[in-house]
Design a protein around this motif. Structure first.
Motif, short mmCIF file in Angstrom:
data_model
loop_
_atom_site.label_atom_id
_atom_site.label_comp_id
_atom_site.label_asym_id
_atom_site.label_seq_id
_atom_site.Cartn_x
_atom_site.Cartn_y
_atom_site.Cartn_z
N TYR A 157 0.83 -1.21 0.00
CA TYR A 157 0.00 0.00 0.00
C TYR A 157 0.86 1.26 0.00
O TYR A 157 0.62 2.19 -0.79
CB TYR A 157 -0.94 0.00 1.21
CG TYR A 157 -1.68 1.31 1.35
CD1 TYR A 157 -2.66 1.69 0.43
CD2 TYR A 157 -1.41 2.17 2.41
CE1 TYR A 157 -3.33 2.89 0.55
CE2 TYR A 157 -2.07 3.37 2.54
CZ TYR A 157 -3.03 3.73 1.61
OH TYR A 157 -3.68 4.93 1.72
N ARG A 158 1.86 1.28 0.86
CA ARG A 158 2.71 2.47 0.94
C ARG A 158 3.51 2.67 -0.35
O ARG A 158 3.72 3.80 -0.80
CB ARG A 158 3.65 2.37 2.14
CG ARG A 158 2.94 2.59 3.46
CD ARG A 158 2.45 4.02 3.63
NE ARG A 158 3.57 4.94 3.64
CZ ARG A 158 4.31 5.21 4.72
NH1 ARG A 158 4.04 4.62 5.87
NH2 ARG A 158 5.31 6.06 4.64
N ARG A 159 3.94 1.55 -0.94
CA ARG A 159 4.65 1.70 -2.22
C ARG A 159 3.70 2.17 -3.31
O ARG A 159 4.09 2.98 -4.17
CB ARG A 159 5.32 0.38 -2.62
CG ARG A 159 6.31 0.58 -3.78
CD ARG A 159 7.10 -0.68 -4.08
NE ARG A 159 6.27 -1.72 -4.67
CZ ARG A 159 6.74 -2.90 -5.08
NH1 ARG A 159 8.04 -3.18 -4.96
NH2 ARG A 159 5.94 -3.80 -5.62
N SER A 160 2.45 1.70 -3.28
CA SER A 160 1.48 2.16 -4.29
C SER A 160 1.24 3.66 -4.18
O SER A 160 1.08 4.35 -5.19
CB SER A 160 0.15 1.40 -4.12
OG SER A 160 -0.61 1.87 -3.03
N ARG A 161 1.23 4.18 -2.96
CA ARG A 161 1.05 5.62 -2.77
C ARG A 161 2.23 6.40 -3.38
O ARG A 161 2.05 7.49 -3.93
CB ARG A 161 0.94 5.94 -1.28
CG ARG A 161 -0.43 5.71 -0.71
CD ARG A 161 -0.53 6.02 0.75
NE ARG A 161 0.31 7.15 1.17
CZ ARG A 161 0.42 7.55 2.42
NH1 ARG A 161 -0.26 6.94 3.38
NH2 ARG A 161 1.19 8.56 2.74
N LEU A 162 3.40 5.80 -3.26
CA LEU A 162 4.59 6.46 -3.83
C LEU A 162 4.53 6.43 -5.35
O LEU A 162 4.85 7.44 -6.01
CB LEU A 162 5.84 5.74 -3.32
CG LEU A 162 7.14 6.53 -3.28
CD1 LEU A 162 6.98 7.84 -2.52
CD2 LEU A 162 8.24 5.69 -2.65
N TRP A 163 4.10 5.29 -5.92
CA TRP A 163 3.92 5.23 -7.38
C TRP A 163 2.88 6.26 -7.83
O TRP A 163 3.07 6.94 -8.84
CB TRP A 163 3.45 3.84 -7.80
CG TRP A 163 4.47 2.74 -7.78
CD1 TRP A 163 4.38 1.56 -7.10
CD2 TRP A 163 5.72 2.71 -8.46
NE1 TRP A 163 5.50 0.79 -7.31
CE2 TRP A 163 6.34 1.47 -8.15
CE3 TRP A 163 6.40 3.60 -9.30
CZ2 TRP A 163 7.58 1.10 -8.66
CZ3 TRP A 163 7.64 3.24 -9.81
CH2 TRP A 163 8.22 2.01 -9.49
N LEU A 164 1.81 6.37 -7.07
CA LEU A 164 0.74 7.31 -7.43
C LEU A 164 1.24 8.74 -7.38
O LEU A 164 0.88 9.56 -8.24
CB LEU A 164 -0.44 7.12 -6.48
CG LEU A 164 -1.72 7.91 -6.80
CD1 LEU A 164 -2.25 7.54 -8.19
CD2 LEU A 164 -2.78 7.63 -5.74
N LYS A 165 2.06 9.05 -6.40
CA LYS A 165 2.62 10.40 -6.29
C LYS A 165 3.45 10.74 -7.52
O LYS A 165 3.52 11.90 -7.95
CB LYS A 165 3.47 10.49 -5.02
CG LYS A 165 3.95 11.88 -4.68
CD LYS A 165 4.70 11.90 -3.35
CE LYS A 165 3.76 11.62 -2.20
NZ LYS A 165 4.42 11.76 -0.87
N GLN A 166 4.07 9.70 -8.11
CA GLN A 166 4.87 9.89 -9.32
C GLN A 166 4.04 9.75 -10.59
O GLN A 166 4.57 9.78 -11.70
CB GLN A 166 6.02 8.87 -9.33
CG GLN A 166 6.98 9.02 -8.17
CD GLN A 166 8.01 7.91 -8.11
OE1 GLN A 166 8.10 7.08 -9.00
NE2 GLN A 166 8.80 7.89 -7.04
N LYS A 167 2.72 9.59 -10.41
CA LYS A 167 1.76 9.44 -11.53
C LYS A 167 2.06 8.21 -12.38
O LYS A 167 1.80 8.18 -13.59
CB LYS A 167 1.73 10.71 -12.39
CG LYS A 167 1.29 11.94 -11.63
CD LYS A 167 1.08 13.13 -12.54
CE LYS A 167 0.75 14.40 -11.77
NZ LYS A 167 -0.42 14.26 -10.88
#
Length: 200
Positions: A157-167
């Motif tokens: 989940y936390r890694r997905s948030r980081l990917w999302l922040k990078q679009k």
């Protein structure tokens, strides 16, 4: 795990902790100090004193007891976690990062310490390093004899948030799917993925 001597005072520690949890600080600290005078090398007691002093807003004293705890038990993850959280809360993000790095040297097969350093990376806005640490946390946890599904879910989940922040929506979705594969009975995972579809 905390280092314990042969005559570890389980009942005494439990009684003191009960008092401190009830915010009976004066009586609890008095008993804790007496115990530490007799047995100064009990890491559990040292950590309890560090936590209590931090709760009482005696931050510098607390840090010294956190350091003593880690010196006594350099492979005790809980000590790093609590000390690191205290440092981040107090605005010492780089110091927390350095602490977690020290923990990784001591415990290279502990997934949680990589995850916690990744969180410190995020606070420092060092997103590339955060990604590397989250990757390592996932990798180490998956190699455990019995990987913890709740930890793995949180790491994804936390890694997905980081990917999302990078679009990077493709990688975000892959991690959200991985959360469901790891823990398919957790309905929150499906809700998280649904929210991603709705908002992106």
């Amino acid at each position: 795990m905390a280092q314990q001597d042969i005559e570890y005072p389980f009942e005494e520690i439990d009684s003191i902790e009960t008092l401190l949890n009830a915010k009976q600080y004066e009586e609890g600290l008095k008993l804790l100090n007496t115990l530490l005078e007799k047995k100064p090398d009990i890491s559990t007691a040292c950590l309890l004193k560090a936590e209590t002093l931090w709760d009482l807003d005696k931050k510098r004293q607390a840090y010294e007891w956190y350091k003593k705890t880690i010196n006594l038990a350099p492979k005790w993850h809980r000590a790093y976690r609590l000390y690191g959280y205290s440092l981040i809360h107090d605005g010492y993000k780089q110091e927390a990062y350095n602490l977690y790095t020290q923990g990784i040297i001591q415990m290279p097969q502990n997934a949680e310490i990589y995850f916690e350093r990744g969180s410190a990376d995020e606070f420092l806005e060092n997103y590339e390093q955060a990604m590397q640490d989250f990757n390592q946390a996932i990798s180490v946890e998956k190699k455990q004899p019995k990987p913890n599904p709740f930890r793995l879910t949180h790491y994804y989940y936390r890694r997905s948030r980081l990917w999302l922040k990078q679009k990077n929506y493709e990688q975000t979705l892959l991690d959200l799917n991985a959360m469901i594969q790891v823990n398919p009975n957790n309905h929150d995972n499906y809700n998280t993925r649904a929210s991603f579809y709705i908002n992106n």
